[in-house]
Write a protein that holds these residues in place. Structure first.
Motif, short mmCIF file in Angstrom:
data_model
loop_
_atom_site.label_atom_id
_atom_site.label_comp_id
_atom_site.label_asym_id
_atom_site.label_seq_id
_atom_site.Cartn_x
_atom_site.Cartn_y
_atom_site.Cartn_z
N VAL A 235 -27.06 13.55 6.54
CA VAL A 235 -27.15 12.15 6.98
C VAL A 235 -28.06 12.02 8.20
O VAL A 235 -28.93 11.14 8.27
CB VAL A 235 -25.74 11.60 7.27
N ASN A 236 -27.87 12.90 9.18
CA ASN A 236 -28.73 12.85 10.36
C ASN A 236 -30.18 13.14 10.01
O ASN A 236 -31.11 12.57 10.60
CB ASN A 236 -28.23 13.84 11.42
N GLY A 237 -30.38 14.06 9.06
CA GLY A 237 -31.74 14.37 8.64
C GLY A 237 -32.41 13.20 7.95
O GLY A 237 -33.59 12.91 8.22
N ILE A 238 -31.69 12.52 7.07
CA ILE A 238 -32.24 11.33 6.39
C ILE A 238 -32.61 10.26 7.42
O ILE A 238 -33.70 9.67 7.38
CB ILE A 238 -31.21 10.76 5.40
N ALA A 239 -31.70 10.00 8.35
CA ALA A 239 -31.97 9.00 9.39
C ALA A 239 -33.15 9.42 10.26
O ALA A 239 -33.99 8.60 10.64
CB ALA A 239 -30.73 8.79 10.25
N SER B 217 -23.52 9.98 0.63
CA SER B 217 -23.68 9.95 2.08
C SER B 217 -25.13 9.71 2.48
O SER B 217 -25.40 9.03 3.49
CB SER B 217 -23.18 11.26 2.69
N ALA B 218 -26.07 10.26 1.72
CA ALA B 218 -27.49 10.06 2.03
C ALA B 218 -27.86 8.59 1.94
O ALA B 218 -28.60 8.05 2.79
CB ALA B 218 -28.35 10.88 1.08
N VAL B 219 -27.34 7.90 0.93
CA VAL B 219 -27.60 6.46 0.78
C VAL B 219 -27.02 5.70 1.97
O VAL B 219 -27.68 4.81 2.54
CB VAL B 219 -27.01 5.94 -0.55
N GLY B 220 -25.80 6.03 2.35
CA GLY B 220 -25.18 5.36 3.48
C GLY B 220 -25.92 5.60 4.78
O GLY B 220 -26.12 4.68 5.58
N GLY B 221 -26.36 6.85 5.01
CA GLY B 221 -27.09 7.17 6.23
C GLY B 221 -28.40 6.41 6.34
O GLY B 221 -28.76 5.91 7.42
N LEU B 222 -29.12 6.29 5.23
CA LEU B 222 -30.38 5.55 5.24
C LEU B 222 -30.13 4.07 5.51
O LEU B 222 -30.88 3.43 6.27
CB LEU B 222 -31.09 5.73 3.89
N ALA B 223 -29.07 3.52 4.93
CA ALA B 223 -28.74 2.11 5.16
C ALA B 223 -28.40 1.87 6.63
O ALA B 223 -28.83 0.86 7.22
CB ALA B 223 -27.57 1.70 4.27
N GLY B 224 -27.65 2.79 7.23
CA GLY B 224 -27.29 2.63 8.64
C GLY B 224 -28.50 2.72 9.55
O GLY B 224 -28.62 1.97 10.53
N ALA B 225 -29.43 3.63 9.24
CA ALA B 225 -30.65 3.77 10.05
C ALA B 225 -31.50 2.51 9.97
O ALA B 225 -32.05 2.04 10.97
CB ALA B 225 -31.45 4.98 9.58
N ALA B 226 -31.60 1.95 8.76
CA ALA B 226 -32.37 0.71 8.58
C ALA B 226 -31.72 -0.44 9.34
O ALA B 226 -32.41 -1.28 9.94
CB ALA B 226 -32.48 0.38 7.10
N LEU B 227 -30.40 -0.47 9.34
CA LEU B 227 -29.67 -1.53 10.04
C LEU B 227 -29.92 -1.46 11.54
O LEU B 227 -30.04 -2.49 12.22
CB LEU B 227 -28.18 -1.41 9.75
N LEU B 228 -30.01 -0.23 12.08
CA LEU B 228 -30.26 -0.06 13.51
C LEU B 228 -31.56 -0.74 13.93
O LEU B 228 -31.62 -1.39 14.98
CB LEU B 228 -30.31 1.43 13.85
N LEU B 229 -32.59 -0.59 13.11
CA LEU B 229 -33.89 -1.16 13.46
C LEU B 229 -34.01 -2.63 13.06
O LEU B 229 -34.83 -3.36 13.61
CB LEU B 229 -35.00 -0.34 12.81
#
Length: 256
Positions: free
Chosen positions: A193-197, A81-93
């Motif tokens: 996940v929210n913390g990683i993002a 989940s941590a990997v997925g959360g970081l990928a989603g945050a990067a995608l947002l930007l």
């Protein structure tokens, strides 16, 4: 931000923290309120993610009894989940802000569908458990659960509305365990996940510190409320509030 807007954001944080601990979808409360204060959508989303982290941690602490004996499960699902959360945050930007304006109303709409269908999903799970003599699913969920958590967490890092509903649906279908214990794991994964993002956003994104602090305080209070008394609240009432606010968010985004 006026005093009345600040109070509205604080109240939204309390509501979001409570709802997130019980089921998820708290972003459907805070996000439209932040938009109403005049924040741009991406800034509002980043500020919301940062502010909800303490609430997720608070909710996880409130469910600490149900977390006993689940360390290996949390480590396994949390790493993916941590990997997925970081990928989603990067995608947002990485995507243009116009893309966010277009995608988010669709994501909110899908999230609302999930919230509305949740009672039917829960009923189907109960019937499946009864048919299986009380147990169903794979002991650890297998690769299907890992893949589902990866994609759900990527969505959570990008926006996050109904992130908890996705987690509950996946784990409820693929694990044979008490739903309250599954909900406890959901709170930990959401906090992670929210913390990683949030850490990612701190270094590369624009956010509003006033909004972050107000939501952080409110969601922390709400996390404890959700853990202690949330199970006594009518799920129908909660769903009604979430759907109403979500529809308002969609309308507000479309008319901006």
């Amino acid at each position: 931000m006026s005093i009345w807007e600040a109070l509205a954001v604080l109240a939204a944080g309390i509501g979001a923290g409570t709802i997130n601990t019980i089921v998820g979808s708290g972003t459907l409360i805070t996000f439209p309120v932040l938009l109403a204060t005049g924040l741009p959508p991406v800034t509002a989303n980043v500020s919301n993610t940062l502010g909800l982290v303490p609430g997720s941690i608070s909710g996880a602490i409130g469910y600490r009894k149900e977390l006993q004996g689940q360390r290996s499960r949390i480590l396994r699902l949390g790493s993916v989940s941590a990997v997925g959360g970081l990928a989603g945050a990067a995608l947002l930007l990485a995507l243009p802000s116009d893309s966010f304006d277009t995608i988010v109303p669709i994501l909110i709409g899908l999230a609302l569908v999930l919230v509305i269908l949740q009672p039917r999903i829960a009923a189907a799970l109960r019937r499946r458990q009864e048919a299986a003599g009380g147990e169903t699913g794979h002991p650890d969920g297998g690769p299907v659960l890992l893949g589902g958590m990866l994609l759900s967490s990527a969505y959570g890092g990008y926006f996050g509305a109904a992130q908890g509903v996705l987690y509950l649906g996946l784990m409820g279908l693929l694990l044979h365990d008490d739903l309250q214990r599954i909900n406890a794991v959901k709170n930990v994964i959401a906090a992670l996940v929210n913390g990683i993002a949030a850490v990612f956003f701190l270094f590369v994104a624009e956010f509003d510190w006033t909004a972050v602090l107000l939501i952080a305080v409110g969601s922390t209070i709400g996390g404890q409320i959700g853990a202690k008394v949330g199970r006594r609240l009518s799920p129908t009432v909660l769903r009604g509030v979430i759907v109403t606010v979500g529809i308002l968010a969609i309308v507000q985004l479309l008319v901006r």
